[in-house]
Design an enzyme around this catalytic site. Structure first.
Site, PDB file in Angstrom:
ATOM      1  N   HIS A   6      -7.276  -5.634  -0.695  1.00  0.00           N
ATOM      2  CA  HIS A   6      -6.109  -4.983  -0.085  1.00  0.00           C
ATOM      3  C   HIS A   6      -5.510  -5.723   1.107  1.00  0.00           C
ATOM      4  O   HIS A   6      -4.288  -5.868   1.219  1.00  0.00           O
ATOM      5  CB  HIS A   6      -6.532  -3.582   0.349  1.00  0.00           C
ATOM      6  CG  HIS A   6      -5.465  -2.564   0.243  1.00  0.00           C
ATOM      7  ND1 HIS A   6      -4.935  -2.148  -0.953  1.00  0.00           N
ATOM      8  CD2 HIS A   6      -4.800  -1.868   1.196  1.00  0.00           C
ATOM      9  CE1 HIS A   6      -4.014  -1.242  -0.735  1.00  0.00           C
ATOM     10  NE2 HIS A   6      -3.908  -1.054   0.559  1.00  0.00           N
TER      11      HIS A   6
ATOM     12  N   SER B 106       0.816  -1.207   0.000  1.00  0.00           N
ATOM     13  CA  SER B 106       0.000   0.000   0.000  1.00  0.00           C
ATOM     14  C   SER B 106       0.853   1.262   0.000  1.00  0.00           C
ATOM     15  O   SER B 106       1.683   1.436  -0.877  1.00  0.00           O
ATOM     16  CB  SER B 106      -0.951  -0.058   1.190  1.00  0.00           C
ATOM     17  OG  SER B 106      -1.948   0.902   1.060  1.00  0.00           O
TER      18      SER B 106
ATOM     19  N   ASP C  71      -9.476  -5.340  -5.159  1.00  0.00           N
ATOM     20  CA  ASP C  71      -8.886  -4.318  -4.302  1.00  0.00           C
ATOM     21  C   ASP C  71      -9.494  -2.954  -4.608  1.00  0.00           C
ATOM     22  O   ASP C  71      -9.303  -2.412  -5.691  1.00  0.00           O
ATOM     23  CB  ASP C  71      -7.367  -4.296  -4.533  1.00  0.00           C
ATOM     24  CG  ASP C  71      -6.615  -3.554  -3.449  1.00  0.00           C
ATOM     25  OD1 ASP C  71      -7.190  -2.627  -2.850  1.00  0.00           O
ATOM     26  OD2 ASP C  71      -5.435  -3.910  -3.224  1.00  0.00           O
TER      27      ASP C  71
END
Ligand SMILES: *[C@@H]1O[C@H](CO)[C@@H](O)[C@H](O)[C@H]1NC(C)=O
Ligand SMILES: *[C@@H]1O[C@H](CO)[C@@H](O)[C@H](O)[C@H]1NC(C)=O
Ligand SMILES: *[C@@H]1O[C@H](CO)[C@@H](O)[C@H](O)[C@H]1NC(C)=O
Length: 408
Positions: free
Chosen positions: A381, A178, A348
């Site tokens: 994610h 991320s 995601d």
């Protein structure tokens, strides 16, 4: 963690966790979990039978960051074998290094890397639980929170790389999740880390954010930009604090936002999380970041390109940058021979497939044999950090990527 990472999401990301946590906290009081007072080594590594050292790194702008080193695999006889290759793991926004260590040990990436012969270093960015010190500023001082991800790019990541490079005299592999991908890409595009990095694995990459497709994220991003000065000023964004709680409540009133399942509304539909791990996550995260960092992430969502923090007033930008618009980070400037592995998920919401497409487009001149890409249809994610099958699906691929012989 997970999400948190997200950055930009930040808002987004965060929000879900945050919201979840608020629900959780309300029945148990709002105290931080205090079982980890001795640090991440004690709470999450040594208990599994691994060696672990707590270290500190001071950035050029004075932040004192905690860093954990897992020098070898479980039960390994020290000092044997050839020199190990170092790997730095960098978490995302609103979480800290502990998020890599929440599953049972045989499923956690740092421990898997250690068992496979790597010298593992876990970074913790400024403002998170164990990185709340500075040579002269106290976290209660707003000036302590006067930074955005630009400073992670310019100071935190280079400080950790320099330290590990000095300690090991070896080039370094990198794993980012991320926001940990964005800051590495931006650093490399400015010529930082280049001499020290051996390769980089980017999981759930965040760079361009304009397709982020969660309603909560989009509203949060807009709100964040607007409310920055009025609500928070220059300050800590403490997801467990009262102001943030109030902000989240107001966001949840927007039509189309489902605050009942925040994790999903923020990060996408994670396929493969263990509910015990999610509980543990919510007890340990989210961590603080700076409000300015979330505003910067929100600008990234809104603007659709990567640039330094926008002070909005042309005269302020001019004062900081000598230009009326903030300078951009041009990812095409990343040296084309740095081995990159990118893994992204079809579910995601933060690292949307269109945005990853834009990222890949900005890397189109990268040496073809130095860029590998993995697409996982069912992953969102948080699966990248806490997925029960991440070892088989992602981490083993990262291991083979690192084990290729790159002559860098
Ligand atoms: C889920 O986590 C719990 C607690 O760590 C563990 O006992 C259980 O085996 C995990 N389940 C899976 C499928 O990994
Ligand atoms: C915040 O940092 C900027 C430089 O990045 C500086 O111009 C400004 O004065 C600082 N503000 C405070 C309150 O420390
Ligand atoms: C980024 O750099 C590349 C190559 O140096 C250049 O062609 C491109 O125009 C730049 N992009 C922007 C947005 O400045």
């Amino acid at each position: 963690m997970l999400m948190g990472f997200v950055a930009f999401t930040l808002s987004l990301l965060l929000l879900p966790f945050i919201l979840l946590h608020q629900v959780h906290a309300s029945s148990h009081g709002t105290n931080y979990v205090t079982t980890n007072v001795d640090g991440i080594c004690t709470s999450s590594v040594i208990i599994h039978g691994y060696k672990c050292q707590e270290l500190v790194v001071t950035t050029k702008d004075g932040y004192i960051l905690s860093l954990q080193r897992i020098p070898e695999g479980r039960g390994e006889v020290s000092g044997t074998r050839t020199k190990k290759q170092p790997v730095i793991l960098q978490h995302g926004v609103l979480v800290d290094g502990m998020t890599w260590l929440l599953n049972p040990p045989e499923e956690d990436l740092p421990l898997i890397l250690a068992d496979n012969g790597f010298d593992v270093w876990i970074a913790n960015t400024r403002g998170t639980r164990y990185s709340r010190r500075h040579i002269s500023l106290d976290p209660s001082n707003p000036a302590f929170w006067n930074w955005s991800w630009d400073e992670l790019v310019a100071y935190d990541l280079p400080a950790v790389f320099d330290y590990v490079f000095k300690q090991t005299s070896q080039k370094i592999h990198y794993v980012g999740h991320s926001l940990g991908t964005l800051i590495a890409l931006a650093s490399l595009s400015e010529g930082k880390l280049v001499k020290e990095v051996k390769s980089a694995a980017l999981l759930s990459p965040i760079a361009y954010l304009s397709h982020m497709n969660t309603a909560l994220g989009v509203v949060a991003a807009k709100t964040f930009v607007a409310e920055f000065t009025t609500l928070f000023g220059l300050a800590e964004f403490n997801p467990r604090g009262l102001h943030v709680h109030a902000l989240l409540h107001s966001l949840c009133a927007y039509p189309g936002i489902d605050c009942y399942d925040l994790l999903t509304s923020l990060t996408g539909k994670n396929c493969c999380l263990n509910s015990s791990t999610v509980d543990l996550f919510l007890r340990n995260e989210p961590q603080s970041t700076s409000t300015k960092n979330l505003v910067h992430l929100s600008q990234t969502v809104r603007d659709g390109f990567l640039s330094k923090f926008n002070y909005v007033k042309p005269s302020y930008n001019y004062m900081h940058y000598g230009e009326v618009f903030p300078p951009i980070y041009n990812l095409s400037n990343i040296p084309h021979d740095i081995p990159l592995f990118i893994s992204y998920g079809g579910k995601d919401a933060l690292s949307d497939v269109h945005d990853v497409g834009n990222l890949l487009d900005s890397l189109k001149f990268h040496d073809v044999d130095k860029l590998s890409v993995q697409f996982i249809k069912d992953y969102a994610h948080a699966d990248y950090i806490m997925g029960i099958n991440a070892r088989d699906i992602v981490y083993n691929v990262v291991l083979s990527f690192f084990n290729q012989t790159f002559d860098r």
